[in-house]
Design an enzyme around this catalytic site. Sequence first.
Site, PDB file in Angstrom:
ATOM      1  N   GLU A   1      47.209  51.625  43.851  1.00 31.30           N
ATOM      2  CA  GLU A   1      45.882  50.968  42.967  1.00 31.30           C
ATOM      3  C   GLU A   1      45.933  50.999  41.759  1.00 31.30           C
ATOM      4  O   GLU A   1      46.377  51.560  41.340  1.00 31.30           O
ATOM      5  CB  GLU A   1      44.067  51.597  42.992  1.00 31.30           C
ATOM      6  CG  GLU A   1      43.621  51.292  44.575  1.00 31.30           C
ATOM      7  CD  GLU A   1      43.840  50.684  44.848  1.00 31.30           C
ATOM      8  OE1 GLU A   1      43.537  49.209  43.498  1.00 31.30           O
ATOM      9  OE2 GLU A   1      43.425  50.185  46.315  1.00 31.30           O
TER      10      GLU A   1
ATOM     11  N   CYS B   1      40.526  49.129  34.446  1.00 26.32           N
ATOM     12  CA  CYS B   1      41.258  47.978  35.352  1.00 26.32           C
ATOM     13  C   CYS B   1      40.403  47.199  35.802  1.00 26.32           C
ATOM     14  O   CYS B   1      40.963  45.830  35.940  1.00 26.32           O
ATOM     15  CB  CYS B   1      41.490  49.146  36.845  1.00 26.32           C
ATOM     16  SG  CYS B   1      40.460  49.541  38.114  1.00 26.32           S
TER      17      CYS B   1
HETATM   18  P1  NAD Z   1      50.423  56.479  34.222  1.00 23.54           P
HETATM   19  O1  NAD Z   1      50.352  54.956  35.704  1.00 23.54           O
HETATM   20  O2  NAD Z   1      50.909  56.641  33.048  1.00 23.54           O
HETATM   21  O3  NAD Z   1      49.409  57.530  34.887  1.00 23.54           O
HETATM   22  C1  NAD Z   1      48.650  57.316  36.586  1.00 23.54           C
HETATM   23  C2  NAD Z   1      49.590  59.165  36.941  1.00 23.54           C
HETATM   24  O4  NAD Z   1      50.865  59.309  36.954  1.00 23.54           O
HETATM   25  C3  NAD Z   1      48.838  60.531  35.863  1.00 23.54           C
HETATM   26  O5  NAD Z   1      48.317  60.945  36.960  1.00 23.54           O
HETATM   27  C4  NAD Z   1      50.014  60.118  35.294  1.00 23.54           C
HETATM   28  O6  NAD Z   1      50.540  61.433  35.034  1.00 23.54           O
HETATM   29  C5  NAD Z   1      51.057  59.794  36.681  1.00 23.54           C
HETATM   30  N1  NAD Z   1      52.837  59.665  36.615  1.00 23.54           N
HETATM   31  C6  NAD Z   1      52.998  59.732  35.604  1.00 23.54           C
HETATM   32  N2  NAD Z   1      54.428  59.404  35.665  1.00 23.54           N
HETATM   33  C7  NAD Z   1      54.761  59.531  37.448  1.00 23.54           C
HETATM   34  C8  NAD Z   1      55.949  59.671  38.444  1.00 23.54           C
HETATM   35  N3  NAD Z   1      56.775  59.130  37.809  1.00 23.54           N
HETATM   36  N4  NAD Z   1      55.423  59.783  39.168  1.00 23.54           N
HETATM   37  C9  NAD Z   1      54.373  60.736  39.346  1.00 23.54           C
HETATM   38  N5  NAD Z   1      53.085  59.994  39.042  1.00 23.54           N
HETATM   39  C10 NAD Z   1      53.264  59.680  37.286  1.00 23.54           C
HETATM   40  O7  NAD Z   1      47.994  55.449  33.594  1.00 23.54           O
HETATM   41  P2  NAD Z   1      47.502  55.660  32.961  1.00 23.54           P
HETATM   42  O8  NAD Z   1      47.401  55.987  31.147  1.00 23.54           O
HETATM   43  O9  NAD Z   1      46.700  56.998  33.924  1.00 23.54           O
HETATM   44  O10 NAD Z   1      45.953  54.437  33.396  1.00 23.54           O
HETATM   45  C11 NAD Z   1      45.705  54.017  33.218  1.00 23.54           C
HETATM   46  C12 NAD Z   1      46.377  52.435  33.981  1.00 23.54           C
HETATM   47  O11 NAD Z   1      46.011  52.314  35.621  1.00 23.54           O
HETATM   48  C13 NAD Z   1      45.862  50.846  33.641  1.00 23.54           C
HETATM   49  O12 NAD Z   1      47.371  50.317  34.041  1.00 23.54           O
HETATM   50  C14 NAD Z   1      44.751  51.075  34.288  1.00 23.54           C
HETATM   51  O13 NAD Z   1      44.740  49.269  34.847  1.00 23.54           O
HETATM   52  C15 NAD Z   1      45.090  51.867  35.965  1.00 23.54           C
HETATM   53  N6  NAD Z   1      43.778  51.825  36.665  1.00 23.54           N
HETATM   54  C16 NAD Z   1      44.120  51.072  38.323  1.00 23.54           C
HETATM   55  C17 NAD Z   1      42.681  51.517  39.068  1.00 23.54           C
HETATM   56  C18 NAD Z   1      42.570  50.996  39.755  1.00 23.54           C
HETATM   57  O14 NAD Z   1      41.756  51.093  41.081  1.00 23.54           O
HETATM   58  N7  NAD Z   1      42.928  49.537  40.130  1.00 23.54           N
HETATM   59  C19 NAD Z   1      41.758  52.528  38.063  1.00 23.54           C
HETATM   60  C20 NAD Z   1      41.879  53.058  36.409  1.00 23.54           C
HETATM   61  C21 NAD Z   1      43.003  52.917  36.180  1.00 23.54           C
END
Ligand code: NAD
Length: 457
Positions: free
Chosen positions: A232, A266
């Site tokens: 997501e 999001c």
């Molecule tokens: P992010 O993608 O930076 O991080 C998300 C998670 O992924 C964190 O736990 C991070 O440590 C991990 N991560 C980072 N690099 C990785 C890798 N290479 N391999 C595996 N895991 C890795 O996102 P964020 O800044 O924490 O959150 C904001 C984003 O989340 C926004 O784009 C928002 O739209 C989205 N979001 C989406 C939903 C949804 O349900 N669609 C809900 C909430 C937030």
Amino acid sequence: MTAAGPLITSHNPADPDDVLLRTPAPGAFETVGAVERAHAAQPEWLSGGAAARSAALGAVADGLHAAREELAALAVREVGKPLAEARAEVARAVAIWRYYAQAPYEPVGAVHEAAAGPGLLLSRRRPHGVAGLITPWNFPFAIPSWKAAPALAAGNTVVLKPAPEATACGLRLAEIVRQALPAGVFTVVPGGATEGNALVSAADVVSFTGSTVVGSAVARTAMARGVPVQAEMGGLNAAIVLPDADIERAAAHIAAAVAGYAGQKCTATSRVIAVGAALDPLRTALADALRAVPVGDPADAATVCGPLIDERARDRTVDTRHGLSVLAGGTVPDQPGWYATPTLVEKVPPGHPLLREEVFGPLAVLLPADDLAHAVRITNSVPYGLVTSVHTADLNTALEGLDRLDTGMVRINAPSTGVDFHLPFGGTKESSIGQREQGRAALEFYTSSRTYTLSPT
Ligand code: NAD
């Protein structure tokens, strides 16, 4: 395998000098070890039966409920979530665990007659094994809960890697959940990309929420291993306002969806599309509504728009408005913390990044449309497809919107934010990969179907 990684540090976004936690990232080796321990615990968790799993999930709900004020205060301090929203998030997490506590008693398959001759055919859903969950910082209790609860209910064990910015919330959640579950069934591994990668390389099913860039990479890695995956990701959500709408009410809903939790959802609204004669009254009403949004200390129960998660996020929000016609906000309040005032801009030139990239801050662009068809084309023109809100008094228009919008969710006369956990949640295009989350859809994701043939001897 790498050794333990760098320090994870998490700050209070309202008071950056307030450091909540500094802890070494455990590294890839330790992450894979946690998955192995979860593997060892899984058969007994499954064979313990429906009643035991149901009771355990109910006990988690009780534990979270008992700690609700402490957890809400922690979300305020670690991720800057305004207190009222933080309380609502914890209440939602409690409700999610209670909802899935009933799931172990649900049917897990079907019985069919054999196509020819005697015998029975059975289809039965079975858990995958260890669910690897990777979560963002913006819903530090609800998102881990809506992934972990259905995974556990279905008989998987769980390893969760929360976002570094929400490490204290993740570790506290682990303490509470673990009190209700046998050892090894639920583990939180703090960390960043290294630990996330290691989890994707070892888990039997992967559920990710976060940015589109990371989610796409996670999905590719999991798919290459043949492991079920859902991601997501981001949104660029539109609110369409028709001339027949109650403009003041629409403006109030949209202001809440733009500025609530500083737009860091999001499902936040970032594009406001005014159809025909709605443009002029909406411009005034929405700018007024955004100026009236209470901005400030997230610990104050009246605050709607608190700080952004970090300095970079604040600067991105404020810098984006440069060169544009600003109708409201776009300023940085003179106080510590990473604040930006709720912002509305218009006359954005075609091709501007605001029209195709997520800002993840309290900012929206106002766009005119000639008619509903034009508004739908604008809405559908972006690479994302999470949620759209439509504001109208006409049921025909609402139904037309439902049919032609290509987002995973459409909300009529309601803000784009705010979702119900017992229905499928997710989007289209670059907003989602794989099966939906939440509701019964989640129980399907965390299981796969086995077909059994029983023939008489
Ligand atoms: P992010 O993608 O930076 O991080 C998300 C998670 O992924 C964190 O736990 C991070 O440590 C991990 N991560 C980072 N690099 C990785 C890798 N290479 N391999 C595996 N895991 C890795 O996102 P964020 O800044 O924490 O959150 C904001 C984003 O989340 C926004 O784009 C928002 O739209 C989205 N979001 C989406 C939903 C949804 O349900 N669609 C809900 C909430 C937030």
